[in-house]
Design a protein around this motif. Structure first.
Motif, PDB file in Angstrom:
ATOM      1  N   ALA A 139       7.129 -14.028 122.740  1.00  0.00           N
ATOM      2  CA  ALA A 139       6.515 -12.709 122.553  1.00  0.00           C
ATOM      3  C   ALA A 139       4.992 -12.825 122.580  1.00  0.00           C
ATOM      4  O   ALA A 139       4.305 -11.988 123.174  1.00  0.00           O
ATOM      5  N   ALA A 140       4.459 -13.862 121.943  1.00  0.00           N
ATOM      6  CA  ALA A 140       3.008 -14.067 121.944  1.00  0.00           C
ATOM      7  C   ALA A 140       2.505 -14.357 123.356  1.00  0.00           C
ATOM      8  O   ALA A 140       1.450 -13.855 123.755  1.00  0.00           O
ATOM      9  N   LEU A 141       3.226 -15.156 124.128  1.00  0.00           N
ATOM     10  CA  LEU A 141       2.825 -15.435 125.517  1.00  0.00           C
ATOM     11  C   LEU A 141       2.790 -14.145 126.332  1.00  0.00           C
ATOM     12  O   LEU A 141       1.902 -13.960 127.165  1.00  0.00           O
ATOM     13  N   ALA A 142       3.743 -13.266 126.090  1.00  0.00           N
ATOM     14  CA  ALA A 142       3.788 -11.997 126.824  1.00  0.00           C
ATOM     15  C   ALA A 142       2.580 -11.125 126.492  1.00  0.00           C
ATOM     16  O   ALA A 142       2.130 -10.341 127.330  1.00  0.00           O
ATOM     17  N   ARG A 143       2.037 -11.268 125.285  1.00  0.00           N
ATOM     18  CA  ARG A 143       0.878 -10.460 124.871  1.00  0.00           C
ATOM     19  C   ARG A 143      -0.451 -10.989 125.401  1.00  0.00           C
ATOM     20  O   ARG A 143      -1.443 -10.269 125.420  1.00  0.00           O
ATOM     21  N   LEU A 144      -0.511 -12.245 125.807  1.00  0.00           N
ATOM     22  CA  LEU A 144      -1.763 -12.830 126.284  1.00  0.00           C
ATOM     23  C   LEU A 144      -2.183 -12.215 127.612  1.00  0.00           C
ATOM     24  O   LEU A 144      -1.339 -11.819 128.419  1.00  0.00           O
ATOM     25  N   SER A 145      -3.486 -12.194 127.836  1.00  0.00           N
ATOM     26  CA  SER A 145      -3.962 -11.796 129.159  1.00  0.00           C
ATOM     27  C   SER A 145      -3.561 -12.884 130.152  1.00  0.00           C
ATOM     28  O   SER A 145      -3.267 -14.023 129.764  1.00  0.00           O
ATOM     29  N   ALA A 174       7.395 -10.360 136.480  1.00  0.00           N
ATOM     30  CA  ALA A 174       8.568 -11.225 136.273  1.00  0.00           C
ATOM     31  C   ALA A 174       8.322 -12.183 135.115  1.00  0.00           C
ATOM     32  O   ALA A 174       9.209 -12.422 134.291  1.00  0.00           O
ATOM     33  N   GLU A 175       7.111 -12.737 135.033  1.00  0.00           N
ATOM     34  CA  GLU A 175       6.797 -13.657 133.946  1.00  0.00           C
ATOM     35  C   GLU A 175       6.821 -12.934 132.604  1.00  0.00           C
ATOM     36  O   GLU A 175       7.421 -13.422 131.634  1.00  0.00           O
ATOM     37  N   SER A 176       6.223 -11.754 132.539  1.00  0.00           N
ATOM     38  CA  SER A 176       6.220 -10.998 131.284  1.00  0.00           C
ATOM     39  C   SER A 176       7.641 -10.614 130.871  1.00  0.00           C
ATOM     40  O   SER A 176       7.993 -10.688 129.691  1.00  0.00           O
ATOM     41  N   ARG A 177       8.453 -10.195 131.842  1.00  0.00           N
ATOM     42  CA  ARG A 177       9.858  -9.866 131.524  1.00  0.00           C
ATOM     43  C   ARG A 177      10.579 -11.086 130.982  1.00  0.00           C
ATOM     44  O   ARG A 177      11.373 -10.993 130.049  1.00  0.00           O
ATOM     45  N   ARG A 178      10.307 -12.246 131.562  1.00  0.00           N
ATOM     46  CA  ARG A 178      10.949 -13.485 131.112  1.00  0.00           C
ATOM     47  C   ARG A 178      10.598 -13.768 129.658  1.00  0.00           C
ATOM     48  O   ARG A 178      11.457 -14.084 128.845  1.00  0.00           O
ATOM     49  N   TYR A 179       9.310 -13.648 129.304  1.00  0.00           N
ATOM     50  CA  TYR A 179       8.902 -13.915 127.930  1.00  0.00           C
ATOM     51  C   TYR A 179       9.463 -12.876 126.962  1.00  0.00           C
ATOM     52  O   TYR A 179       9.865 -13.202 125.850  1.00  0.00           O
ATOM     53  N   ARG A 180       9.486 -11.614 127.384  1.00  0.00           N
ATOM     54  CA  ARG A 180      10.062 -10.579 126.500  1.00  0.00           C
ATOM     55  C   ARG A 180      11.553 -10.813 126.296  1.00  0.00           C
ATOM     56  O   ARG A 180      12.072 -10.646 125.193  1.00  0.00           O
ATOM     57  N   ALA A 181      12.243 -11.223 127.344  1.00  0.00           N
ATOM     58  CA  ALA A 181      13.684 -11.513 127.211  1.00  0.00           C
ATOM     59  C   ALA A 181      13.908 -12.695 126.274  1.00  0.00           C
ATOM     60  O   ALA A 181      14.815 -12.663 125.435  1.00  0.00           O
ATOM     61  N   LEU A 182      13.100 -13.736 126.413  1.00  0.00           N
ATOM     62  CA  LEU A 182      13.221 -14.876 125.497  1.00  0.00           C
ATOM     63  C   LEU A 182      12.946 -14.455 124.056  1.00  0.00           C
ATOM     64  O   LEU A 182      13.588 -14.947 123.129  1.00  0.00           O
ATOM     65  N   ALA A 183      12.003 -13.541 123.880  1.00  0.00           N
ATOM     66  CA  ALA A 183      11.662 -13.086 122.529  1.00  0.00           C
ATOM     67  C   ALA A 183      12.805 -12.301 121.908  1.00  0.00           C
ATOM     68  O   ALA A 183      12.996 -12.339 120.690  1.00  0.00           O
ATOM     69  N   ARG A 184      13.585 -11.597 122.744  1.00  0.00           N
ATOM     70  CA  ARG A 184      14.695 -10.783 122.229  1.00  0.00           C
ATOM     71  C   ARG A 184      15.967 -11.576 121.956  1.00  0.00           C
ATOM     72  O   ARG A 184      16.860 -11.083 121.289  1.00  0.00           O
ATOM     73  N   LEU A 185      16.054 -12.781 122.494  1.00  0.00           N
ATOM     74  CA  LEU A 185      17.266 -13.565 122.289  1.00  0.00           C
ATOM     75  C   LEU A 185      17.498 -13.786 120.808  1.00  0.00           C
ATOM     76  O   LEU A 185      16.639 -14.298 120.098  1.00  0.00           O
ATOM     77  N   ALA A 186      18.646 -13.370 120.357  1.00  0.00           N
ATOM     78  CA  ALA A 186      18.984 -13.571 118.945  1.00  0.00           C
ATOM     79  C   ALA A 186      19.384 -15.019 118.740  1.00  0.00           C
ATOM     80  O   ALA A 186      20.085 -15.601 119.566  1.00  0.00           O
ATOM     81  N   LEU A 197       8.232 -18.988 135.434  1.00  0.00           N
ATOM     82  CA  LEU A 197       8.923 -17.891 136.107  1.00  0.00           C
ATOM     83  C   LEU A 197      10.437 -18.040 136.156  1.00  0.00           C
ATOM     84  O   LEU A 197      11.127 -17.092 136.531  1.00  0.00           O
ATOM     85  N   GLY A 198      10.951 -19.201 135.845  1.00  0.00           N
ATOM     86  CA  GLY A 198      12.376 -19.464 136.012  1.00  0.00           C
ATOM     87  C   GLY A 198      12.623 -20.121 137.354  1.00  0.00           C
ATOM     88  O   GLY A 198      11.779 -20.096 138.251  1.00  0.00           O
ATOM     89  N   ARG A 199      13.773 -20.715 137.473  1.00  0.00           N
ATOM     90  CA  ARG A 199      14.091 -21.484 138.687  1.00  0.00           C
ATOM     91  C   ARG A 199      14.204 -20.623 139.933  1.00  0.00           C
ATOM     92  O   ARG A 199      13.950 -21.090 141.035  1.00  0.00           O
ATOM     93  N   ASP A 200      14.596 -19.355 139.765  1.00  0.00           N
ATOM     94  CA  ASP A 200      14.794 -18.494 140.928  1.00  0.00           C
ATOM     95  C   ASP A 200      13.532 -18.356 141.766  1.00  0.00           C
ATOM     96  O   ASP A 200      13.583 -18.372 142.991  1.00  0.00           O
ATOM     97  N   LEU A 201      12.397 -18.219 141.119  1.00  0.00           N
ATOM     98  CA  LEU A 201      11.136 -18.029 141.838  1.00  0.00           C
ATOM     99  C   LEU A 201      10.345 -19.317 142.019  1.00  0.00           C
ATOM    100  O   LEU A 201       9.437 -19.379 142.839  1.00  0.00           O
TER     101      LEU A 201
END
Length: 196
Positions: free
Chosen positions: A139-145, A100-112, A52-56
């Motif tokens: 991105a794959a982690l974000a797609r998992l159930s 929050a977790e899904s957003r985190r993984y999607r953001a990591l996937a978008r990092l160039a 989740l990141g350090r914030d949470l």
């Protein structure tokens, strides 16, 4: 990080109390639970931070022990190590932060991947490859159930065995095997390895 859950004598020759013994003792003397907290807080925090990141993470880790303490009466003292139980509680709390977790993984996937600067060819190529792989895996982690993600990350990041994951998630061992198989297939696909 190791836990002191062995029933063998400690370095000073004295018996090291298992988590189960401490939890049983905490039913009468709540201060016994402090040792369980000390043994496991760092690992639970690190797991939550990776997901989740350090914030949470601090909130999730603290709440894990609050929930655990409120449930000590139902702890199965036949299990000497409380780590799977605590990871199960943490996983349930993390599920509440699913967005929050899904957003985190999607953001990591978008990092160039970082652009090459000043020509450190091999080092830069290695960093670019790692960043690309990280993005694909995120991105794959974000797609998992949620269940597949929990099973995979409890094995990969928390170091639990399949049986410990089953205990943590309160599911059958066969369910864990199925979830891990699907999650690993998704990771292989993300890395371009297909059905190896």
């Amino acid at each position: 990080m190791e836990t002191d859950v062995d029933v063998a004598p400690g370095p000073d020759g004295r018996h090291v109390r298992t988590d189960a013994e401490l939890i049983a003792g905490a039913r009468q003397a709540p201060e016994c639970f402090a040792t369980v907290f000390d043994r496991h807080y760092g690992r639970i925090y690190a797991y939550a931070a990776r997901r989740l990141g350090r914030d949470l993470a601090e909130d999730v880790a603290s709440e894990t022990f609050t929930v655990a303490f409120s449930r000590i009466g139902g702890y199965d003292t036949a299990r000497p190590d409380a780590a799977p139980w605590l990871y199960g509680i943490a996983s349930n709390l993390i599920a509440r932060h699913g967005r929050a977790e899904s957003r985190r993984y999607r953001a990591l996937a978008r990092l160039a991947p970082e652009e090459a600067v000043n020509g450190h060819d091999d080092a830069v190529a290695g960093r670019l490859d790692a960043a690309t792989q990280r993005g694909r895996l995120a991105a794959a982690l974000a797609r998992l159930s949620g269940g597949e993600r929990d099973a995979l990350l409890l094995v990969a990041w928390a170091g639990l065995s399949q049986l410990e994951v089953a205990a943590a998630l309160d599911v059958a061992a066969g369910t864990v095997r199925s979830r891990l198989h699907r999650a690993r297939q998704e990771m292989r696909t993300a890395l371009g390895e297909g059905d190896l």
